[in-house]
Design an enzyme around this catalytic site. Structure first.
Site, PDB file in Angstrom:
ATOM      1  CD  GLU A 166       6.401 -23.380 -30.159  1.00 48.61           C
ATOM      2  OE1 GLU A 166       5.753 -22.118 -30.083  1.00 48.61           O
ATOM      3  OE2 GLU A 166       5.406 -24.382 -29.363  1.00 48.61           O
ATOM      4  CD  GLU A 274       5.795 -29.221 -26.543  1.00 48.53           C
ATOM      5  OE1 GLU A 274       4.242 -28.682 -27.059  1.00 48.53           O
ATOM      6  OE2 GLU A 274       6.002 -28.776 -25.778  1.00 48.53           O
TER       7      GLU A 274
HETATM    8  C1  XIL Z   1      -0.164 -24.700 -23.914  1.00 45.90           C
HETATM    9  C2  XIL Z   1      -0.855 -25.264 -22.938  1.00 45.90           C
HETATM   10  O1  XIL Z   1      -1.539 -26.563 -23.559  1.00 45.90           O
HETATM   11  C3  XIL Z   1      -2.103 -24.725 -23.190  1.00 45.90           C
HETATM   12  O2  XIL Z   1      -2.992 -24.507 -21.850  1.00 45.90           O
HETATM   13  C4  XIL Z   1      -1.958 -22.974 -22.862  1.00 45.90           C
HETATM   14  O3  XIL Z   1      -3.517 -22.133 -22.861  1.00 45.90           O
HETATM   15  C5  XIL Z   1      -1.144 -22.892 -24.153  1.00 45.90           C
HETATM   16  O4  XIL Z   1       0.530 -23.557 -23.895  1.00 45.90           O
HETATM   17  N1  XIL Z   1       3.737 -26.367 -27.251  1.00 45.90           N
HETATM   18  C6  XIL Z   1       4.577 -25.891 -26.337  1.00 45.90           C
HETATM   19  C7  XIL Z   1       3.467 -25.654 -25.168  1.00 45.90           C
HETATM   20  O5  XIL Z   1       5.481 -25.843 -25.581  1.00 45.90           O
HETATM   21  O6  XIL Z   1       3.821 -25.122 -23.960  1.00 45.90           O
HETATM   22  C8  XIL Z   1       2.318 -25.571 -25.595  1.00 45.90           C
HETATM   23  O7  XIL Z   1       0.652 -25.440 -24.233  1.00 45.90           O
HETATM   24  C9  XIL Z   1       1.292 -26.033 -26.746  1.00 45.90           C
HETATM   25  C10 XIL Z   1       2.203 -25.749 -27.959  1.00 45.90           C
END
Ligand code: XIL
Length: 357
Positions: A166, A274
């Site tokens: 990100e 994701e």
């Molecule tokens: C999220 C997890 O799923 C949660 O459990 C945590 O509290 C916050 O992070 N983008 C990403 C992931 O790259 O690492 C994030 O994961 C969700 C958004």
């Protein structure tokens, strides 16, 4: 669906060909509607992954079983994040990451290391002690120690890493002015990739970003950023598109394929890393499945190396906390680990690519 139906039709007709003069055709493989995603993905050399939690893998046999039979790749949802591995300066905790990598090895699964540099201030991102470092040399030194320690510990076992996660603003195409940017300048991205390459020259190094499928300015900016990195000779091997869907609106048709194709044309691998798609008033199980089908079809059309969903089953999803309300049930297995229409949609999308000549 259509391609599967055509293939089933071919199988049904194949007996008739024995009575004609037509040259012998190779027998098409019968379609196994009961095969798991993992089995089907193997035939395509595709990674089909899920984000997992190491505690749940160790404590919940049904969860661990579901992860191992349906997926061939795991992403630590949080267990390799800085706030878990080094919550306080000099205090390291690899217990979750070690257990996860051991599990993957035992079940012949790949691991996507996630994530080395993530400046966003959500959940388990950067801990405060790192956030507070303003001195560039000091930040460089803790970054070097972190990347070296983590990548070396799992060298040969984790060979695909999200190096920078990100880098762009949540809602636009500018670079996010996170603490790495503030201390090291925009070069922190190139520096992180160079460092990761130095630590493990064999590892695949990926950049990961979200919302490109909804925000065309952000997509353009990411393509430009990756083009620039490649132009400078920075060792970027892949770019992942997260594709969390927070609203009822699906990405405009073609948007996922367009941005992934543009990235692939730069010579990097591409993936969906994701994926999740919550149910809501406007989205039932069938429209959820249609959404999965759209996104996965487009990813495969763009030549994706991996499709990973953000969680194993609907009982454990970050969206229930992040969005509130719920349950949002955004995944391909329900809370009892049963496959959903979304699961069949992903499977049909992969089968369709195997059926096409
Ligand atoms: C999220 C997890 O799923 C949660 O459990 C945590 O509290 C916050 O992070 N983008 C990403 C992931 O790259 O690492 C994030 O994961 C969700 C958004």
């Amino acid at each position: 669906m259509l391609a599967v139906a055509v293939l089933v039709g071919l199988v049904a007709c194949s007996d008739d060909s024995a009575t004609t003069e037509a040259p012998a055709q190779p027998e098409p493989e019968p379609v196994d509607r009961d095969a798991s995603l993992r089995e089907i993905a193997a035939d395509s050399g595709l990674r089909i992954g899920a984000a997992v939690d190491a505690d749940a893998l160790q404590q919940d046999p049904a969860y661990a079983h579901a992860a191992a039979i349906h997926f061939n790749s795991l992403t630590p949802e949080n267990d390799m994040k800085w706030s878990v591995v080094q919550p306080r300066r000099g205090e390291w905790d690899f217990s979750g990451a070690d257990a996860l990598v051991d599990f993957a090895e035992e079940h012949e699964m790949a691991v996507r290391g996630h994530t080395l540099v993530w400046g966003q201030d959500v959940g388990n991102g950067m801990p405060d002690w790192v956030r507070q470092i303003r001195d560039p040399d000091e930040l460089r030194s803790v970054l070097r120690e972190y990347v070296t320690t983590l990548m070396s510990r799992y060298a040969g076992r984790v060979e695909r890493w999200d190096v920078v996660n990100e880098p762009l603003l949540i809602g636009g195409g500018e670079l996010d002015r996170n603490p790495f940017f503030e201390a090291l300048g925009p070069e922190y991205i190139a520096e992180a990739f160079e460092l990761a390459h130095e630590v493990n020259p064999d590892a695949e190094l990926w950049l990961n970003e979200h919302s490109l499928e909804h925000l065309s300015d952000k997509a353009d900016a990411l393509v430009a950023l990756v083009a620039d990195l490649i132009e400078q000779g920075v060792p970027v091997d892949g770019v992942g598109l997260q594709t969390h869907q927070f609203s009822s609106s699906l990405p405009p048709p073609g948007a996922v394929e367009d941005v992934l194709t543009r990235l692939g044309d730069l010579g990097v691998e591409v993936a969906i890393t994701e994926l999740d798609l919550p149910l809501d008033e406007a989205r039932d199980l069938d429209s959820q499945a249609a959404g999965y089908r759209q996104i996965v079809d487009e990813c495969l059309a763009a030549g994706c190396a991996e499709i990973s969903v953000w969680g194993v089953d609907d009982s454990r999803t970050w969206l229930d906390e992040f969005l509130g309300g719920g349950p949002h049930e955004p995944l391909v297995l329900d809370a009892d680990y049963q496959t959903k229409p979304a699961y069949d949609a992903v499977r049909d999308a992969i089968l369709a690519t195997q059926a096409s000549p």
